[in-house]
Design a protein around this motif. Sequence first.
Motif: not given
Length: 444
Positions: A91-98, A150-155, A140-145
């Motif tokens: 559900e979080m993923e869907l909301r980020f996508k929206k 993908q190789d960021s140290p933030r991940r 992970e979801l926020l950083l995708d948003f």
Amino acid sequence: MIIGAVVAVASSGSQRKEVLLVSRIAFGSCSDQSDPQPIWDAIIKYDPQVFIWLGDNIYGDNKRPFKLFGKERTIGPWKNAPRFVPNSRQEMELRFKKAKTNPGYSRLREKTKIIGTWDDHDYGLNDAGKEFSAKISNQELLLDFLEEPQDSPRRKQAGVYASYTFGPLGRQIKVILLDTRYHRDPLSSDGTILGNLQWTWLEKELNGPASAITIIGSSIQVISNLSATTGPLISSESWGRFPKERDRLFKLIADSKRDRVFFISGDVHFGEIARYDCATGYPLYDITSSGLTKSIEEAVPPPFHFIVRFVASLTPTTMRVMNQNCRFSSCTYGQPNFGAIEIDWDATPVTLKIEVKDINGLTVTGVKMSLLELQAGSRNNVATMKTGEYWRHCSPEVTLPWLVRYRLAILFYSAVAILLLALIGFTYAAVLISRRCLGKCKFD
């Protein structure tokens, strides 16, 4: 639009660099993905080269209705169920996508560099801190948003804090984004907000190479402490509720001898500008923009907006900037808004304009200053302030006389008491009249 000098520095110290001048930055917070979002038109018209998310970029948790009675009570002295509950990862993923595919936001993404941090609702749960079990997954979801590589140290780090540097040498803007969730202790603990690792990282960032301007982004307010003057009626999160951490932050900035630092923040569902003069030898500003869709006036019907503004004008404050640039007398703005930072690099001396703007892009509160005003030696209030003396922009809200500090609560409870007395009086009068009427009827 190509943006300037993007240097993303995570805890590992890796950098990505590209140099162009940046003169306009927009920022915002508190954007419900299910709400209409016309404010993107005004932000796009402002034409920022960088946009900064300051948290509540989506509302990922679920809010239960107010229930005073029943099996599950979410408010009151008999509360036995939480008001907010987290959602599943799906559900979080869907909301980020929206949120990401909103047409207005999509147009901004095409031409503007987007960076950001999170607050509680996109972290996954209202007021949550380090105890929240879904924080690793939701990071992970926020950083995708945010389209973090993908190789960021933030991940790989514990938390979403990061720093960026924009612009050529001599005209660089450093942006430090804090994570006020991942390591935060409980609200009543006066423990840590950032955690040891993030404090070490922040000290390194502030003691690093100089920049023309340093912006520190915090999801919660740094300088204002609303809860100190609205409690126990209303409470909100802020650095002021962790006084040891806030003092440590101010000391770290002062010890770094870094000039031209200011804060940007969100969370509270209104906009304001606050200032603290007694930390670094120059004024520390905090520009709060909240929210892009969520605002305190939007929570009540339009005929009652004047009540919200009246209460705002009565709320005691020691830090808010009050000037002729404010739309309302309280110098707060309780409708949807965004923050704007504009630097005139060609002016002599260089000038900085910090503003909160409405849904049409019009300024509702703002301050314009020379960068010379934001360096040590421009002000020295600490040296001239006497012990025990009250000084606006220097004395925290908790130091106000209690009659002033708690006047909202005093007025509220006094009004409730008057209404109860009036109700009791009305009931007593009604009973007396009824008895007399009944007595008269019997006599007749």
